[in-house]
Design a protein around this motif. Structure first.
Motif, PDB file in Angstrom:
ATOM      1  N   ALA A 168      19.906  35.072  16.585  1.00 63.04           N
ATOM      2  CA  ALA A 168      21.165  35.771  16.839  1.00 63.04           C
ATOM      3  C   ALA A 168      21.687  35.475  18.236  1.00 63.04           C
ATOM      4  N   LEU A 169      20.765  35.290  19.190  1.00 61.35           N
ATOM      5  CA  LEU A 169      21.162  35.081  20.572  1.00 61.35           C
ATOM      6  C   LEU A 169      21.409  33.619  20.914  1.00 61.35           C
ATOM      7  N   ALA A 170      20.877  32.694  20.120  1.00 68.39           N
ATOM      8  CA  ALA A 170      20.986  31.274  20.458  1.00 68.39           C
ATOM      9  C   ALA A 170      22.435  30.805  20.603  1.00 68.39           C
ATOM     10  N   PRO A 171      23.344  31.112  19.666  1.00 67.80           N
ATOM     11  CA  PRO A 171      24.732  30.673  19.861  1.00 67.80           C
ATOM     12  C   PRO A 171      25.396  31.350  21.062  1.00 67.80           C
ATOM     13  N   VAL A 172      24.997  32.589  21.355  1.00 68.27           N
ATOM     14  CA  VAL A 172      25.540  33.293  22.519  1.00 68.27           C
ATOM     15  C   VAL A 172      25.130  32.558  23.789  1.00 68.27           C
ATOM     16  N   ALA A 173      23.856  32.202  23.871  1.00 66.47           N
ATOM     17  CA  ALA A 173      23.372  31.461  25.036  1.00 66.47           C
ATOM     18  C   ALA A 173      24.036  30.092  25.132  1.00 66.47           C
ATOM     19  N   ALA A 174      24.167  29.414  23.991  1.00 73.04           N
ATOM     20  CA  ALA A 174      24.761  28.078  23.998  1.00 73.04           C
ATOM     21  C   ALA A 174      26.201  28.105  24.499  1.00 73.04           C
ATOM     22  N   ALA A 175      26.914  29.188  24.221  1.00 72.37           N
ATOM     23  CA  ALA A 175      28.298  29.314  24.674  1.00 72.37           C
ATOM     24  C   ALA A 175      28.387  29.448  26.192  1.00 72.37           C
ATOM     25  N   ARG A 176      27.268  29.790  26.824  1.00 76.29           N
ATOM     26  CA  ARG A 176      27.262  30.017  28.272  1.00 76.29           C
ATOM     27  C   ARG A 176      26.550  28.924  29.046  1.00 76.29           C
ATOM     28  N   GLY A 177      26.080  27.893  28.360  1.00 79.75           N
ATOM     29  CA  GLY A 177      25.311  26.873  29.057  1.00 79.75           C
ATOM     30  C   GLY A 177      25.456  25.507  28.427  1.00 79.75           C
ATOM     31  N   PRO A 178      24.876  24.492  29.088  1.00 77.69           N
ATOM     32  CA  PRO A 178      24.996  23.101  28.615  1.00 77.69           C
ATOM     33  C   PRO A 178      24.015  22.793  27.493  1.00 77.69           C
ATOM     34  N   VAL A 179      24.316  23.284  26.311  1.00 80.19           N
ATOM     35  CA  VAL A 179      23.461  23.123  25.132  1.00 80.19           C
ATOM     36  C   VAL A 179      24.180  22.228  24.137  1.00 80.19           C
ATOM     37  N   ARG A 180      23.474  21.223  23.641  1.00 78.96           N
ATOM     38  CA  ARG A 180      24.117  20.257  22.742  1.00 78.96           C
ATOM     39  C   ARG A 180      24.386  20.841  21.362  1.00 78.96           C
ATOM     40  N   ALA A 181      23.424  21.621  20.837  1.00 75.45           N
ATOM     41  CA  ALA A 181      23.566  22.192  19.501  1.00 75.45           C
ATOM     42  C   ALA A 181      22.526  23.288  19.340  1.00 75.45           C
ATOM     43  N   VAL A 182      22.637  24.033  18.233  1.00 79.38           N
ATOM     44  CA  VAL A 182      21.796  25.200  17.991  1.00 79.38           C
ATOM     45  C   VAL A 182      21.203  25.123  16.599  1.00 79.38           C
ATOM     46  N   ILE A 183      19.923  25.501  16.490  1.00 80.45           N
ATOM     47  CA  ILE A 183      19.309  25.753  15.190  1.00 80.45           C
ATOM     48  C   ILE A 183      18.927  27.225  15.153  1.00 80.45           C
ATOM     49  N   ALA A 184      19.429  27.949  14.164  1.00 80.90           N
ATOM     50  CA  ALA A 184      19.200  29.381  14.039  1.00 80.90           C
ATOM     51  C   ALA A 184      18.393  29.636  12.767  1.00 80.90           C
ATOM     52  N   VAL A 185      17.127  30.011  12.940  1.00 75.43           N
ATOM     53  CA  VAL A 185      16.224  30.255  11.816  1.00 75.43           C
ATOM     54  C   VAL A 185      16.160  31.751  11.530  1.00 75.43           C
ATOM     55  N   ALA A 186      16.441  32.118  10.280  1.00 77.00           N
ATOM     56  CA  ALA A 186      16.436  33.531   9.869  1.00 77.00           C
ATOM     57  C   ALA A 186      17.418  34.337  10.693  1.00 77.00           C
ATOM     58  N   LEU A 222      31.809  28.350  18.850  1.00 77.04           N
ATOM     59  CA  LEU A 222      31.010  27.581  19.800  1.00 77.04           C
ATOM     60  C   LEU A 222      31.556  26.178  19.994  1.00 77.04           C
ATOM     61  N   GLY A 223      32.050  25.575  18.907  1.00 75.07           N
ATOM     62  CA  GLY A 223      32.591  24.228  19.018  1.00 75.07           C
ATOM     63  C   GLY A 223      31.534  23.153  19.105  1.00 75.07           C
ATOM     64  N   ARG A 224      30.285  23.515  18.821  1.00 77.96           N
ATOM     65  CA  ARG A 224      29.167  22.575  18.792  1.00 77.96           C
ATOM     66  C   ARG A 224      28.377  22.814  17.518  1.00 77.96           C
ATOM     67  N   PRO A 225      27.575  21.840  17.080  1.00 83.38           N
ATOM     68  CA  PRO A 225      26.878  22.002  15.804  1.00 83.38           C
ATOM     69  C   PRO A 225      25.910  23.192  15.807  1.00 83.38           C
ATOM     70  N   VAL A 226      25.936  23.928  14.702  1.00 80.25           N
ATOM     71  CA  VAL A 226      25.015  25.044  14.487  1.00 80.25           C
ATOM     72  C   VAL A 226      24.408  24.887  13.098  1.00 80.25           C
ATOM     73  N   LEU A 227      23.086  24.768  13.038  1.00 78.98           N
ATOM     74  CA  LEU A 227      22.367  24.689  11.772  1.00 78.98           C
ATOM     75  C   LEU A 227      21.682  26.025  11.526  1.00 78.98           C
ATOM     76  N   VAL A 228      22.049  26.684  10.439  1.00 75.09           N
ATOM     77  CA  VAL A 228      21.442  27.956  10.060  1.00 75.09           C
ATOM     78  C   VAL A 228      20.422  27.681   8.967  1.00 75.09           C
ATOM     79  N   VAL A 229      19.174  28.084   9.188  1.00 74.29           N
ATOM     80  CA  VAL A 229      18.075  27.847   8.253  1.00 74.29           C
ATOM     81  C   VAL A 229      17.565  29.193   7.746  1.00 74.29           C
ATOM     82  N   GLN A 230      17.553  29.362   6.438  1.00 73.89           N
ATOM     83  CA  GLN A 230      17.159  30.655   5.879  1.00 73.89           C
ATOM     84  C   GLN A 230      16.206  30.496   4.707  1.00 73.89           C
ATOM     85  N   GLY A 231      15.034  31.120   4.804  1.00 70.64           N
ATOM     86  CA  GLY A 231      14.136  31.202   3.665  1.00 70.64           C
ATOM     87  C   GLY A 231      14.625  32.246   2.686  1.00 70.64           C
ATOM     88  N   LEU A 232      14.576  31.937   1.409  1.00 68.63           N
ATOM     89  CA  LEU A 232      15.114  32.853   0.394  1.00 68.63           C
ATOM     90  C   LEU A 232      14.111  33.918  -0.037  1.00 68.63           C
TER      91      LEU A 232
END
Length: 280
Positions: free
Chosen positions: A119-137, A208-218
């Motif tokens: 939940a926090l990864a895209p928030v952090a990426a919006a405030r820093g030099p992060v190329r992309a985000v992977i958000a698991v669960a 964010l304007g940068r790639p975000v991969l959301v990974v979710q186990g069903l």
């Protein structure tokens, strides 16, 4: 406050294949660090998963920095003073540290977040030099309503607890909750920020304007009843609205991407995430 964060940097193997870098953030209770710190009672499965993920990504040529949450490194800190923005700053400190390493390409630092960290990864990426985000669960539902649903679905929760917590969250939302109050061991501002970030998770990822991969186990037990489908619906809608947001779902995998039938970690999922990073 200036704080040192306990962490572990897993170098890629073999060294010549260092093509991309990852900063891995943790779940709702623990950001995994060195082996002796993996035995936190609230996060054994997640901590073991982080160690496995770092090993898999390292073998595929990706350096991984894992770090503990600040209250684990500094147990004397008052947990009621911890906020989500504090944890965002910790993630950004990890990003800055990675970018400063001579063996790291500062233009190829990623954040991989799990559960609360997702939940926090895209928030952090919006405030820093992060190329992309992977958000698991990563839930796309307001965390207060989700926590109440989790409590109601649990057989281990004392009678009436879900309703008591629901009442506390309602008071938090309508402004009548005490400023120094506590909900499930955390303070009011922690929860206000957590609610804000989770109920806008999809729009934050899109903006964010940068790639975000959301990974979710069903087979995620922390998304009980209809919450899993509602969260997936929001992420799918975000992926339709924005080509930068991608959702991948995996049958039979739980909250930490373990196979619920065999108990084995979802190695293929993490390797696929590594390939996703390398392609960006």
């Amino acid at each position: 406050m200036s704080l040192r964060r306990a962490s572990t940097l897993r170098h890629p193997f073999p060294p010549r294949s260092r093509r991309s870098r990852a900063c891995s953030s943790g779940n709702s209770r623990l950001r995994a660090g060195q082996p002796e710190r993996h035995l936190h009672p609230l996060s054994l499965a997640a901590a073991a998963a982080y160690r496995t993920w770092a090993d898999l990504l390292g073998r595929d040529g990706i350096a991984v920095l894992r770090y503990d949450k600040r209250f684990l490194t500094y147990p004397s800190l008052d947990p009621l003073t911890l906020t989500q923005d504090d944890q965002v700053e910790d993630a950004l400190a990890a990003v800055r540290y990675l970018a400063s390493r001579p063996e790291v390409d500062p233009a190829r630092v990623f954040i991989l977040g799990h559960s609360e960290g997702a939940a926090l990864a895209p928030v952090a990426a919006a405030r820093g030099p992060v190329r992309a985000v992977i958000a698991v669960a990563a839930t796309a539902l307001a965390i207060d309503s989700l926590v109440v649903e989790q409590l109601r679905a649990s057989e281990d929760v004392p009678p009436g607890m879900a309703e008591d917590v629901d009442g506390q969250f309602r008071a938090l939302r309508d402004g009548t909750f005490p400023a120094d109050g506590e909900i499930l061991g955390a303070g009011a501002e922690y929860w206000r920020q957590f609610i804000s970030y989770t109920q806008r998770a999809d729009s934050i990822a899109e903006a964010l304007g940068r790639p975000v991969l959301v990974v979710q186990g069903l087979a995620d037990p922390y998304l009980p009843g209809g919450t899993l489908q509602r969260s997936l619906d929001r992420w799918r809608a975000a992926s339709v609205r924005s080509a930068a947001v991608e959702l991948r779902t995996y049958a039979g995998l739980d909250h930490s991407l373990y196979d619920t039938a065999s108990g084995a970690p979802g190695a293929g999922v993490i390797r696929a995430a590594g390939e996703w990073m390398k392609a960006r």
